[in-house]
Design a protein around this motif. Structure first.
Motif, short mmCIF file in Angstrom:
data_model
loop_
_atom_site.label_atom_id
_atom_site.label_comp_id
_atom_site.label_asym_id
_atom_site.label_seq_id
_atom_site.Cartn_x
_atom_site.Cartn_y
_atom_site.Cartn_z
N ASP A 260 -25.93 18.18 0.77
CA ASP A 260 -26.78 19.36 0.61
C ASP A 260 -26.31 20.55 1.45
O ASP A 260 -26.94 21.60 1.46
CB ASP A 260 -28.24 19.03 0.93
N GLY A 261 -25.21 20.37 2.20
CA GLY A 261 -24.65 21.45 3.00
C GLY A 261 -25.12 21.50 4.43
O GLY A 261 -24.65 22.33 5.21
N ARG B 120 -25.27 9.75 15.31
CA ARG B 120 -25.03 10.87 14.39
C ARG B 120 -26.31 11.69 14.35
O ARG B 120 -27.39 11.16 14.04
CB ARG B 120 -24.71 10.31 13.01
N LEU B 121 -26.20 12.98 14.67
CA LEU B 121 -27.34 13.87 14.63
C LEU B 121 -27.22 14.83 13.46
O LEU B 121 -26.15 15.38 13.21
CB LEU B 121 -27.45 14.67 15.93
N ASN B 122 -28.32 15.00 12.72
CA ASN B 122 -28.35 15.88 11.56
C ASN B 122 -29.12 17.15 11.90
O ASN B 122 -30.14 17.10 12.60
CB ASN B 122 -29.02 15.18 10.38
N PHE B 123 -28.65 18.26 11.35
CA PHE B 123 -29.24 19.57 11.61
C PHE B 123 -29.54 20.28 10.29
O PHE B 123 -28.79 20.15 9.32
CB PHE B 123 -28.28 20.41 12.46
N GLY C 121 -36.19 10.70 11.10
CA GLY C 121 -36.13 12.12 10.73
C GLY C 121 -35.35 12.31 9.45
O GLY C 121 -35.21 11.40 8.63
N GLN C 122 -34.82 13.50 9.27
CA GLN C 122 -34.06 13.84 8.06
C GLN C 122 -32.60 13.46 8.25
O GLN C 122 -31.99 13.83 9.25
CB GLN C 122 -34.19 15.33 7.78
N THR C 123 -32.05 12.73 7.29
CA THR C 123 -30.64 12.34 7.34
C THR C 123 -29.99 12.66 6.01
O THR C 123 -30.67 13.03 5.05
CB THR C 123 -30.50 10.83 7.65
N CYS C 124 -28.70 12.51 5.92
CA CYS C 124 -27.98 12.74 4.65
C CYS C 124 -28.39 11.71 3.62
O CYS C 124 -28.64 10.56 3.95
CB CYS C 124 -26.48 12.62 4.87
#
Length: 119
Positions: free
Chosen positions: A79-80, A91-94, A115-118
């Motif tokens: 999703d970019g 691994r931290l997602n932003f 939380g939100q991940t790929c």
């Protein structure tokens, strides 16, 4: 005399730059114990936390200190949105410039996440 002052100033400036560059290469430090939870990251034996919603730049800098070195890779989800991976498997997602989720792969291949991940 004026020329001597400018020469000394120039030498001090160059020396200052050289010592700063040398300090920047010393990035490996002892890790600081932490756990991952449903709200983000908790430092062990400390009330300090890195919660979801914190800015990406401050989160990455804090994780560098916790892990003891900088990330091993940076990439983007389909999703970019960017993510950053450290050598310990964290691994931290932003998204939108903020820390939104984490995942960690254990040595046995088990993946934990919050939380939100790929994907």
């Amino acid at each position: 005399m004026k020329q001597l002052v400018f020469s000394l100033f120039g030498m001090a400036l160059v020396a200052g730059c050289a010592s700063t560059d040398g300090a920047a290469t010393a990035t490996k430090t002892d890790p600081i114990p932490y756990t991952l939870d449903s709200r983000g990251i908790q430092l062990v034996a400390s009330p300090l936390r890195i919660d979801f919603g914190r800015t990406d730049h401050s989160t990455v800098a804090a994780m560098d200190k916790l892990v003891g070195q900088g990330p091993v890779s940076r990439a983007v989800c389909p999703d970019g949105s960017p993510f950053v991976v450290w050598a310990d498997g964290t691994r931290l997602n932003f998204r939108g410039g903020a820390f939104r989720g984490w995942s960690k792969t254990a040595a046995d291949g088990t993946v934990q996440a919050a939380g939100q991940t790929c994907g």
